[in-house]
Design a protein around this motif. Structure first.
Motif, PDB file in Angstrom:
ATOM      1  N   VAL A  94       0.877  -1.167   0.000  1.00 49.96           N
ATOM      2  CA  VAL A  94       0.000   0.000   0.000  1.00 49.96           C
ATOM      3  C   VAL A  94       0.914   1.216   0.000  1.00 49.96           C
ATOM      4  O   VAL A  94       1.759   1.369   0.884  1.00 49.96           O
ATOM      5  CB  VAL A  94      -0.921   0.018   1.239  1.00 49.96           C
ATOM      6  N   GLU A  95       0.744   2.074  -1.003  1.00 53.48           N
ATOM      7  CA  GLU A  95       1.641   3.219  -1.198  1.00 53.48           C
ATOM      8  C   GLU A  95       1.770   4.090   0.051  1.00 53.48           C
ATOM      9  O   GLU A  95       2.839   4.559   0.387  1.00 53.48           O
ATOM     10  CB  GLU A  95       1.152   4.056  -2.383  1.00 53.48           C
ATOM     11  N   SER A  96       0.667   4.292   0.758  1.00 53.39           N
ATOM     12  CA  SER A  96       0.686   5.203   1.901  1.00 53.39           C
ATOM     13  C   SER A  96       1.256   4.578   3.178  1.00 53.39           C
ATOM     14  O   SER A  96       1.476   5.264   4.154  1.00 53.39           O
ATOM     15  CB  SER A  96      -0.731   5.713   2.179  1.00 53.39           C
ATOM     16  N   GLN A  97       1.469   3.278   3.171  1.00 49.99           N
ATOM     17  CA  GLN A  97       2.011   2.586   4.354  1.00 49.99           C
ATOM     18  C   GLN A  97       3.334   1.935   3.990  1.00 49.99           C
ATOM     19  O   GLN A  97       3.461   1.330   2.945  1.00 49.99           O
ATOM     20  CB  GLN A  97       1.050   1.499   4.823  1.00 49.99           C
ATOM     21  N   ARG A  98       4.291   2.049   4.872  1.00 48.53           N
ATOM     22  CA  ARG A  98       5.572   1.380   4.641  1.00 48.53           C
ATOM     23  C   ARG A  98       5.690   0.249   5.656  1.00 48.53           C
ATOM     24  O   ARG A  98       6.242   0.411   6.732  1.00 48.53           O
ATOM     25  CB  ARG A  98       6.729   2.351   4.768  1.00 48.53           C
ATOM     26  N   LYS A  99       5.132  -0.894   5.305  1.00 46.49           N
ATOM     27  CA  LYS A  99       5.136  -2.042   6.197  1.00 46.49           C
ATOM     28  C   LYS A  99       6.527  -2.665   6.237  1.00 46.49           C
ATOM     29  O   LYS A  99       7.360  -2.404   5.371  1.00 46.49           O
ATOM     30  CB  LYS A  99       4.090  -3.056   5.749  1.00 46.49           C
ATOM     31  N   SER A 100       6.740  -3.501   7.233  1.00 44.80           N
ATOM     32  CA  SER A 100       8.058  -4.104   7.414  1.00 44.80           C
ATOM     33  C   SER A 100       8.040  -5.591   7.046  1.00 44.80           C
ATOM     34  O   SER A 100       7.046  -6.289   7.250  1.00 44.80           O
ATOM     35  CB  SER A 100       8.522  -3.936   8.862  1.00 44.80           C
ATOM     36  N   VAL A 101       9.172  -6.041   6.490  1.00 43.49           N
ATOM     37  CA  VAL A 101       9.367  -7.441   6.117  1.00 43.49           C
ATOM     38  C   VAL A 101      10.693  -7.911   6.706  1.00 43.49           C
ATOM     39  O   VAL A 101      11.717  -7.240   6.537  1.00 43.49           O
ATOM     40  CB  VAL A 101       9.422  -7.622   4.581  1.00 43.49           C
ATOM     41  N   LEU A 102      10.660  -9.041   7.389  1.00 46.72           N
ATOM     42  CA  LEU A 102      11.874  -9.676   7.891  1.00 46.72           C
ATOM     43  C   LEU A 102      12.064 -10.973   7.134  1.00 46.72           C
ATOM     44  O   LEU A 102      11.143 -11.785   7.046  1.00 46.72           O
ATOM     45  CB  LEU A 102      11.761  -9.965   9.395  1.00 46.72           C
ATOM     46  N   ASP A 103      13.248 -11.169   6.575  1.00 48.01           N
ATOM     47  CA  ASP A 103      13.573 -12.397   5.855  1.00 48.01           C
ATOM     48  C   ASP A 103      14.650 -13.143   6.625  1.00 48.01           C
ATOM     49  O   ASP A 103      15.804 -12.716   6.675  1.00 48.01           O
ATOM     50  CB  ASP A 103      14.049 -12.068   4.440  1.00 48.01           C
ATOM     51  N   PHE A 104      14.262 -14.266   7.253  1.00 46.35           N
ATOM     52  CA  PHE A 104      15.235 -15.123   7.936  1.00 46.35           C
ATOM     53  C   PHE A 104      15.988 -15.923   6.881  1.00 46.35           C
ATOM     54  O   PHE A 104      15.379 -16.543   6.017  1.00 46.35           O
ATOM     55  CB  PHE A 104      14.527 -16.093   8.896  1.00 46.35           C
ATOM     56  N   GLY A 105      17.296 -15.896   6.961  1.00 45.39           N
ATOM     57  CA  GLY A 105      18.104 -16.596   5.963  1.00 45.39           C
ATOM     58  C   GLY A 105      18.053 -15.871   4.635  1.00 45.39           C
ATOM     59  O   GLY A 105      17.883 -16.481   3.585  1.00 45.39           O
ATOM     60  N   CYS A 106      18.216 -14.543   4.687  1.00 37.92           N
ATOM     61  CA  CYS A 106      18.050 -13.726   3.482  1.00 37.92           C
ATOM     62  C   CYS A 106      19.203 -13.864   2.492  1.00 37.92           C
ATOM     63  O   CYS A 106      19.136 -13.334   1.401  1.00 37.92           O
ATOM     64  CB  CYS A 106      17.859 -12.273   3.856  1.00 37.92           C
ATOM     65  N   ASN A 107      20.271 -14.575   2.908  1.00 39.41           N
ATOM     66  CA  ASN A 107      21.418 -14.750   2.036  1.00 39.41           C
ATOM     67  C   ASN A 107      21.972 -13.370   1.702  1.00 39.41           C
ATOM     68  O   ASN A 107      22.104 -12.536   2.567  1.00 39.41           O
ATOM     69  CB  ASN A 107      21.019 -15.561   0.806  1.00 39.41           C
ATOM     70  N   GLU A 108      22.249 -13.118   0.459  1.00 39.71           N
ATOM     71  CA  GLU A 108      22.796 -11.817   0.068  1.00 39.71           C
ATOM     72  C   GLU A 108      21.708 -10.807  -0.268  1.00 39.71           C
ATOM     73  O   GLU A 108      21.989  -9.715  -0.738  1.00 39.71           O
ATOM     74  CB  GLU A 108      23.774 -11.970  -1.090  1.00 39.71           C
ATOM     75  N   GLY A 109      20.450 -11.159  -0.018  1.00 43.99           N
ATOM     76  CA  GLY A 109      19.356 -10.213  -0.179  1.00 43.99           C
ATOM     77  C   GLY A 109      18.831 -10.048  -1.583  1.00 43.99           C
ATOM     78  O   GLY A 109      18.155  -9.061  -1.870  1.00 43.99           O
ATOM     79  N   VAL A 110      19.099 -10.983  -2.471  1.00 48.44           N
ATOM     80  CA  VAL A 110      18.642 -10.859  -3.855  1.00 48.44           C
ATOM     81  C   VAL A 110      17.121 -10.760  -3.904  1.00 48.44           C
ATOM     82  O   VAL A 110      16.573  -9.864  -4.544  1.00 48.44           O
ATOM     83  CB  VAL A 110      19.144 -12.031  -4.722  1.00 48.44           C
ATOM     84  N   PHE A 111      16.421 -11.655  -3.219  1.00 44.32           N
ATOM     85  CA  PHE A 111      14.959 -11.644  -3.249  1.00 44.32           C
ATOM     86  C   PHE A 111      14.407 -10.443  -2.483  1.00 44.32           C
ATOM     87  O   PHE A 111      13.607  -9.674  -3.008  1.00 44.32           O
ATOM     88  CB  PHE A 111      14.392 -12.947  -2.680  1.00 44.32           C
ATOM     89  N   LEU A 112      14.826 -10.267  -1.244  1.00 48.25           N
ATOM     90  CA  LEU A 112      14.305  -9.178  -0.421  1.00 48.25           C
ATOM     91  C   LEU A 112      14.629  -7.815  -1.023  1.00 48.25           C
ATOM     92  O   LEU A 112      13.855  -6.866  -0.888  1.00 48.25           O
ATOM     93  CB  LEU A 112      14.861  -9.286   0.999  1.00 48.25           C
ATOM     94  N   GLY A 113      15.740  -7.723  -1.728  1.00 49.45           N
ATOM     95  CA  GLY A 113      16.124  -6.472  -2.367  1.00 49.45           C
ATOM     96  C   GLY A 113      15.102  -5.966  -3.373  1.00 49.45           C
ATOM     97  O   GLY A 113      15.070  -4.778  -3.696  1.00 49.45           O
ATOM     98  N   MET A 114      14.233  -6.839  -3.880  1.00 48.06           N
ATOM     99  CA  MET A 114      13.180  -6.432  -4.820  1.00 48.06           C
ATOM    100  C   MET A 114      12.117  -5.572  -4.151  1.00 48.06           C
ATOM    101  O   MET A 114      11.300  -4.961  -4.838  1.00 48.06           O
ATOM    102  CB  MET A 114      12.495  -7.669  -5.412  1.00 48.06           C
ATOM    103  N   PHE A 115      12.132  -5.520  -2.809  1.00 47.38           N
ATOM    104  CA  PHE A 115      11.061  -4.845  -2.088  1.00 47.38           C
ATOM    105  C   PHE A 115      11.524  -3.619  -1.306  1.00 47.38           C
ATOM    106  O   PHE A 115      10.720  -3.007  -0.610  1.00 47.38           O
ATOM    107  CB  PHE A 115      10.398  -5.833  -1.119  1.00 47.38           C
TER     108      PHE A 115
END
Length: 160
Positions: A94-115
């Motif tokens: 939602v554009e007006s909200q900046r929710k938080s995401v925690l990735d356990f075992g994020c490695n180098e962040g390739v996937f999480l970096g998309m967000f």
């Protein structure tokens, strides 16, 4: 391989398959071969956590981390697990909200970096070799994987 009989978050035995079956994948790491068997993505009926089973056991993970070359083994395609989570998170943005995401075992962040432009992204990674790479992608790294030790709350927690 380790099969999950309970949700890794709340320990509930009540979960259902969510999404297509992931294919068996074999990585060759130097002279070592590590195989991830076919798996499913599950959604816990109690807490809503998405997780996969089976997973690599501790011995297989140790072997994986000792031999993994992060610079040569990534391709641009999303794994089946990632496709399900990607679609879900994009629907939740939602554009007006900046929710938080925690990735356990994020490695180098390739996937999480998309967000990182849509969510406040946190990572937890035990492999020190790749933590810095995740930080360079804009991911805030947690030093302690036990999130119960602080009062920080997350809107979404990934374990993929």
């Amino acid at each position: 391989m380790e099969f999950r009989n309970n949700c890794p978050s709340c320990l509930s035995p009540d979960f259902k398959i969510n999404g297509p079956k992931g294919k068996k994948v074999t990585d060759v790491l130097g002279s070592i071969e590590i195989t991830q068997d076919e798996y499913h993505i599950y959604k816990c009926s109690n807490c809503g956590l998405y997780f996969r089973s089976p997973i690599l056991d501790d011995k297989e993970l140790e072997l994986h981390y000792a031999n993994y070359n992060y610079k040569t083994l990534h391709n641009s395609a999303l794994f089946p697990t990632e496709r399900v989570v990607y679609k879900y998170l994009k629907e939740q943005h939602v554009e007006s909200q900046r929710k938080s995401v925690l990735d356990f075992g994020c490695n180098e962040g390739v996937f999480l970096g998309m967000f990182v432009n849509d969510f406040k992204c946190y990572g937890c990674e035990i492999d020190q070799r790749v933590r810095k790479l995740a930080e360079e992608r804009g991911i805030l790294m947690l030093d302690d994987p036990d999130i119960k030790k602080n009062n920080q709350k997350f809107d979404y927690i990934l374990l993929i």
